[in-house]
Design an enzyme around this catalytic site. Sequence first.
Site, PDB file in Angstrom:
ATOM      1  CD  GLU A 194      -2.765   1.587   0.482  1.00 56.41           C
ATOM      2  OE1 GLU A 194      -2.418   1.638  -0.711  1.00 56.41           O
ATOM      3  OE2 GLU A 194      -3.903   1.902   0.879  1.00 56.41           O
ATOM      4  CG  ASP A 195      -0.960   4.858  -1.453  1.00 54.63           C
ATOM      5  OD1 ASP A 195      -1.586   4.323  -0.507  1.00 54.63           O
ATOM      6  OD2 ASP A 195      -1.508   5.643  -2.249  1.00 54.63           O
ATOM      7  CG  ASP A 254      -4.449   9.778   6.170  1.00 59.39           C
ATOM      8  OD1 ASP A 254      -3.721  10.462   6.898  1.00 59.39           O
ATOM      9  OD2 ASP A 254      -5.470  10.233   5.625  1.00 59.39           O
ATOM     10  CB  VAL A 301       2.896  13.466   0.449  1.00 54.78           C
ATOM     11  CG1 VAL A 301       3.544  14.212   1.613  1.00 54.78           C
ATOM     12  CG2 VAL A 301       2.274  12.159   0.918  1.00 54.78           C
ATOM     13  CG  ASP A 330      -3.935  10.930  -6.638  1.00 51.78           C
ATOM     14  OD1 ASP A 330      -3.824  10.160  -5.677  1.00 51.78           O
ATOM     15  OD2 ASP A 330      -5.029  11.379  -7.035  1.00 51.78           O
TER      16      ASP A 330
HETATM   17  P1  XMP Z   1      -6.650   5.748   5.358  1.00 53.15           P
HETATM   18  O1  XMP Z   1      -7.112   7.048   5.974  1.00 53.15           O
HETATM   19  O2  XMP Z   1      -7.792   4.824   5.106  1.00 53.15           O
HETATM   20  O3  XMP Z   1      -6.146   6.262   3.963  1.00 53.15           O
HETATM   21  O4  XMP Z   1      -5.516   5.137   6.129  1.00 53.15           O
HETATM   22  C1  XMP Z   1      -5.365   5.626   3.133  1.00 53.15           C
HETATM   23  C2  XMP Z   1      -5.611   6.167   1.755  1.00 53.15           C
HETATM   24  O5  XMP Z   1      -5.798   7.595   1.755  1.00 53.15           O
HETATM   25  C3  XMP Z   1      -5.132   8.197   0.697  1.00 53.15           C
HETATM   26  N1  XMP Z   1      -4.178   9.211   1.227  1.00 53.15           N
HETATM   27  C4  XMP Z   1      -3.355   9.950   0.500  1.00 53.15           C
HETATM   28  N2  XMP Z   1      -3.133   9.991  -0.837  1.00 53.15           N
HETATM   29  N3  XMP Z   1      -1.535  11.723  -0.519  1.00 53.15           N
HETATM   30  C5  XMP Z   1      -2.233  10.891  -1.321  1.00 53.15           C
HETATM   31  O6  XMP Z   1      -2.010  10.930  -2.517  1.00 53.15           O
HETATM   32  C6  XMP Z   1      -1.689  11.741   0.817  1.00 53.15           C
HETATM   33  O7  XMP Z   1      -1.052  12.524   1.522  1.00 53.15           O
HETATM   34  C7  XMP Z   1      -2.665  10.802   1.352  1.00 53.15           C
HETATM   35  N4  XMP Z   1      -3.089  10.563   2.621  1.00 53.15           N
HETATM   36  C8  XMP Z   1      -4.012   9.565   2.492  1.00 53.15           C
HETATM   37  C9  XMP Z   1      -4.450   7.089  -0.030  1.00 53.15           C
HETATM   38  O8  XMP Z   1      -5.259   6.760  -1.137  1.00 53.15           O
HETATM   39  C10 XMP Z   1      -4.418   5.914   0.907  1.00 53.15           C
HETATM   40  O9  XMP Z   1      -4.524   4.689   0.245  1.00 53.15           O
HETATM   41 MG    MG Z   2      -4.377   4.436  -1.831  1.00 52.75          MG
END
Ligand code: XMP
Ligand code: MG
Length: 188
Positions: free
Chosen positions: A107-108, A111, A161, A167
């Site tokens: 996963e990227d 959050d 970010v 994105d």
């Molecule tokens: P949660 O809140 O479920 O979120 O842990 C995870 C998803 O939220 C998106 N996310 C971001 N995407 N820049 C992004 O491009 C960010 O700073 C960011 N913060 C959260 C992301 O899709 C991730 O999978």
């Molecule tokens: Mg994501």
Amino acid sequence: MMIETSLPDSVERVLLDEATIQQRVREMAAEISADYKGIRNEDFILVGVLKGAFIFMADLSRRLTVPHRVDFIALSSYADKADATGAVRMIMDTRTDITGRHVLIVEDILDTGYTLSYLQRVFKARQPASLKTSVILSKPDRRQVEVQVDYLGFEIPNVWVVGYGLDFADRFRTLPYIAAIKPSVYEK
Ligand code: XMP
Ligand code: MG
């Protein structure tokens, strides 16, 4: 064609440059390769979460020295909704049956934690042989639910970010570094 060498106007500051990211991904790949040593290709599946993880997935998987398959899923994102309610849903499932196999989620960013806690719950119900999670970024200040992460790249502050797959409104994904964008970009 001109090659862009300066930072795009929308970038406020670079948090993690390309060399730093690549070095960390190499370390993570080495650790994962050691942990899964001896595994067979058909037993080990990397599952990337689209779209944000596609570049991390490509880099990480190419650096693993153990055989593995790759697969992808897509989840709904609260970025499309007005508020972050924690509601997550699967839009595209894996093509591989994960039951009885060793699964590593790729996963990227972690959050609030809602996305990964949902995915881990769904996957556990399918009874994989094991389930682990790798994430390139984490924003610890934003956490709403605790999530077990086995391989983490970097902790970052609570700023939006972009780059390295991440994105804003589907822009900036292919930047080779991870950067904060200017508030003026959100306000547009
Ligand atoms: P949660 O809140 O479920 O979120 O842990 C995870 C998803 O939220 C998106 N996310 C971001 N995407 N820049 C992004 O491009 C960010 O700073 C960011 N913060 C959260 C992301 O899709 C991730 O999978
Ligand atoms: Mg994501």
